[in-house]
Design a protein around this motif. Structure first.
Motif, PDB file in Angstrom:
ATOM      1  N   LYS A 169     120.834  35.490  88.279  1.00  0.00           N
ATOM      2  CA  LYS A 169     121.148  35.899  86.915  1.00  0.00           C
ATOM      3  C   LYS A 169     122.645  35.746  86.687  1.00  0.00           C
ATOM      4  N   ASN A 173     119.663  32.637  83.150  1.00  0.00           N
ATOM      5  CA  ASN A 173     118.765  33.617  83.750  1.00  0.00           C
ATOM      6  C   ASN A 173     117.595  32.892  84.406  1.00  0.00           C
ATOM      7  N   CYS A 175     115.407  34.226  86.089  1.00  0.00           N
ATOM      8  CA  CYS A 175     114.256  35.130  86.076  1.00  0.00           C
ATOM      9  C   CYS A 175     113.570  35.113  84.715  1.00  0.00           C
ATOM     10  N   SER A 176     113.951  34.178  83.862  1.00  0.00           N
ATOM     11  CA  SER A 176     113.445  34.132  82.496  1.00  0.00           C
ATOM     12  C   SER A 176     112.738  32.815  82.231  1.00  0.00           C
ATOM     13  N   ASP A 551     113.498  39.432  81.765  1.00  0.00           N
ATOM     14  CA  ASP A 551     113.075  39.004  83.104  1.00  0.00           C
ATOM     15  C   ASP A 551     111.555  39.007  83.224  1.00  0.00           C
ATOM     16  N   SER A 663     121.322  44.036  81.694  1.00  0.00           N
ATOM     17  CA  SER A 663     120.020  44.179  82.341  1.00  0.00           C
ATOM     18  C   SER A 663     119.566  45.630  82.325  1.00  0.00           C
TER      19      SER A 663
END
Length: 728
Positions: A169, A173, A175-176, A551, A663
């Motif tokens: 991140k 990102n 995680c996206s 996320d 976050s």
């Protein structure tokens, strides 16, 4: 997603029964990852496909090729010039700099003290059989690499690169699915490699009518560039079947929010292989030979392969007993950044213990990791005889070998004439001293062992279900030390319910036994959704919390301690641990992929040369150690910058603090969310100050009134004092 363990590898067997039609396929290892030695996934894939009759292949280590391309003096010199132009342009502005300007200004300073040939010459040191083993000269080469990454970062979104890796991140990102599915985001991360793509990679794509191009993505750091490469492959080869496979691909599938998410991320893929790839690749090639085409249903019957019409295949953890040996001849080993090859090989797969409550690896849903499978030792020796043609130093890339299997393999290696040096990650087995395992391992060529030590307190180890008694660990380490084998210790603090005293004890154990280990890496616990802790949080006194709003690929899970109410998010550091404690675990200067990094190829070569001490022994009494580098690759200039303090400039650390804040507050953390913050006013104050740029890129403000351009005893002493202070 269902998981089963078949008795054989049916796809490979079917392929061996007939002569396969020629199906030309190309396998690619994308940037960004370690260029010191090749990962072993592609040799295993080619070995299986070749045995099944598919011999029309090509292999591209695009990671190595891209860095070699960028190291060319003309291109590296252009990067230096671009950095200097950027610095001059930011410094000449009358308006106050933005945060983005200040981050980039800091990065541009890395260009000073480098020459156009610095990257090429540093790679030459890594390959040189003498200079590589001279620590002061080696340190110069590593310093160039540290500076080089700052220059590459100028072309990437802020905060994305982290040496030969990528942050999960940052302003990108990973995680996206929104960021990963956006071609513009992948292109922004891959921007430094576009010249390589155009000049080298695209011509390779056009060499043959490739029926299949496979991208082997084993690390998160490779993912965004691999996605950019897939878009390029689709443009150049519109009818070619594109396949994504590798550990990182499996993670995206495992942690994705819905069945359609992997196809949004891997939008240019035709097929996805989320598990082990040998039988899947053979099945795909067989299907192509039988007439399957891109967009058709001809691949729906191939085991372990996701298609758009069959998104939930059975994932097979196949037997490794009859698996073909890896095809190490696919790489030109002399091109890697080491003086001699370090070969990765897996005699086992999965973990025989498979109980640790924090662990979450592979696609299993009922256990922490994949099931343990062992290759018969005679087959291993046959594989290693082939590997010995390319290198004498091996890393056994395994989760953990059972004690019985380890002793059998070590005895076979000791009796062989292979003359290998090797290392592996093992469990801290109490039987090591009882059975004189250290002596056997040394006789077999073992130079280093990595241990998941995890914690210095028994209560936490019991919660982890590690099956280790902390009071017996010193005896295990002493057994290895007596036999000249280095111990590399890995652990973490922050496990649920761990107290501050228990966290400190993890470091204090290492301090008390510092003569028994060589390198250590103590991180901070991050909770992953497939772990036993996440599946049974009440047992560990915690409540799971929703992830950050952006996320949706749930690599990590925030949680709350029920007793204290404290909320835990993934953090790079444990605030309870004093700096001196962290420093006590840093016996070596560098980290992966360089000397001092746990299990790095360079560390293994140093262990093989210098023993468990890692570095050369101090010279005999009366003799001085040679401290000066034999080749000087990087200077340490003093510059004047148009700010009252360079230390006040916004840096990547400030950006990462903003990422963490957003976050925790469930704000948008995708790539478009940081524009206002980056465009906001920086922290710089007008004025002027001097800055010493140390070899590895650290910035130190210098005292006013001292002319560091003069080489005098005073300036040399001040340089030494400032650099020592900065490094401690």
């Amino acid at each position: 997603m269902s998981v089963f363990v078949p008795l054989g590898v049916p796809g490979a067997a079917r392929g061996r029964e007939r002569a396969a039609a020629e199906v030309p396929y190309l396998l690619v290892n994308p940037p960004v990852t370690d260029p010191t030695t090749p990962y072993h996934s592609i040799p295993y894939l080619v070995g299986a496909a070749r045995e099944a009759g598919h011999g029309a292949y090509g292999c591209v280590d695009a990671n190595l090729d891209a860095f070699e391309y960028l190291a060319d003096p003309a291109r590296f010199g252009a990067a230096l010039a671009a950095a200097r132009r950027t610095r001059a342009e930011i410094g000449a502005r009358s308006a106050a700099p933005r945060r983005d300007d200040e981050i980039r200004y800091r990065q541009t300073l890395a260009a000073e003290g480098l020459t156009d040939t610095a990257a090429r010459d540093a790679i030459g040191v890594f390959r040189d059989p003498e200079l590589f083993y001279h620590p002061p000269t080696y340190a110069q080469a590593v310093a160039v690499m540290s500076r080089w990454w700052e220059l590459l970062a100028l072309e990437m979104p802020p905060g994305a690169p982290d040496r030969f890796s990528m942050r999960a991140k940052s302003t990108v990102n990973l995680c996206s699915t929104a960021d990963l599915a956006d071609p513009a985001v992948a292109a922004a991360v891959a921007r430094p490699f576009e010249g390589y793509f155009a000049d080298v990679f695209v011509p390779r794509l056009r060499e043959r009518p490739w029926a299949l191009v496979g991208l082997s993505v084993n690390y998160t750091s490779q993912l965004p560039v691999a996605l950019r490469m897939a878009r390029l492959i689709r443009t150049v080869l519109p009818d070619t079947v594109i396949v994504f496979g590798g550990t990182e691909v499996g993670d995206v599938v495992k942690y994705a929010p819905d069945a359609g998410a992997p196809w949004r991320v891997f939008r240019d893929a035709d097929l996805i292989v989320p598990g082990e790839g040998e039988s899947a690749l053979v099945g795909i090639l067989d299907a192509l030979a039988d007439g399957a085409v891109r967009g058709g249903t001809g691949f729906d019957g191939v085991g372990g392969v996701m298609t758009r019409t069959r998104p939930d295949p059975e994932i097979a953890y196949g037997s490794v007993a009859g698996l073909a040996g890896p095809a190490y001849d696919v790489w030109d080993w002399e091109r890697y950044w080491s003086p001699e090859p370090v070969v990765l090989y897996s005699p086992t797969r999965g973990c025989y213990w498979n109980k640790c409550t924090f662990c979450d690896y592979g696609l299993n849903t009922d256990r922490p990791t994949s099931p343990s499978r062992e290759r018969p030792v005679p087959a291993v020796l046959a594989d290693l005889r082939e590997a010995r043609r390319y290198g004498r130093t091996l890393y056994f890339a395994v989760d953990a070998m059972s004690p019985r299997y380890l002793r059998t393999l070590a005895a076979a290696l000791a009796d062989s004439s292979l003359g290998l040096r090797w290392a592996a990650e093992l469990r801290l087995e109490r039987t090591f001293p009882e059975r004189a395992v250290g002596e056997l391992l040394a006789a077999s060529g073992c130079v280093a062992v990595s241990f998941g030590y995890e914690s210095g307190t028994q209560r936490v180890l019991d919660l982890i279900d590690k099956g280790v008694r902390i009071d017996l660990v010193p005896d295990v380490l002493a057994e290895l030390a007596r036999n000249g084998i280095a111990a590399q210790m890995m652990g973490f603090t922050g496990f649920p319910t761990e107290t501050e005293a228990e966290a400190l004890a993890t470091y204090e154990f290492l301090q008390h036994h510092d003569k028994l280990w060589t390198t250590a890496g103590i991180g901070v616990f991050s909770l992953t959704p497939g772990s036993i802790v996440a599946k049974d949080p009440g047992r560990f006194g915690i409540d799971l919390l929703p992830p950050s709003a952006s996320d949706d690929i749930r690599r990590y899970v925030p949680w709350r301690d029920r007793a204290s109410g404290e909320v835990h998010w993934p953090e790079p550091e444990d605030p309870r641990i004093p700096r001196e404690y962290v420093a006590s675990t840093r016996k070596a200067t560098f980290d992966r992929p360089f000397v001092g990094g746990i299990d790095s190829a360079h560390s293994l070569l140093y262990y093989a040369r210098y023993g468990r001490g890692l570095l050369p022994e101090p010279p005999a009494e009366g003799r001085r150690r040679e401290e000066e580098p034999r080749v000087r690759l990087v200077g340490e200039p003093v510059l004047t910058v148009p700010f009252a303090s360079v230390e006040a400039l916004t840096g990547v650390g400030d950006l990462m603090a903003e990422v963490g804040r957003r976050s925790r507050e469930h704000l948008d953390t995708t790539s478009g969310a940081y524009g206002d913050w980056l465009a906001g006013p920086g922290a710089a104050r007008p004025g002027s100050c001097g800055v010493l740029v140390l070899a590895h890129g650290e910035l130190v403000e210098v005292p006013a009134g001292v002319d560091f351009t003069e080489d005098t005893p005073l300036t040399r002493a001040l340089r030494l004092m400032l650099s020592t202070q900065a490094r401690t």
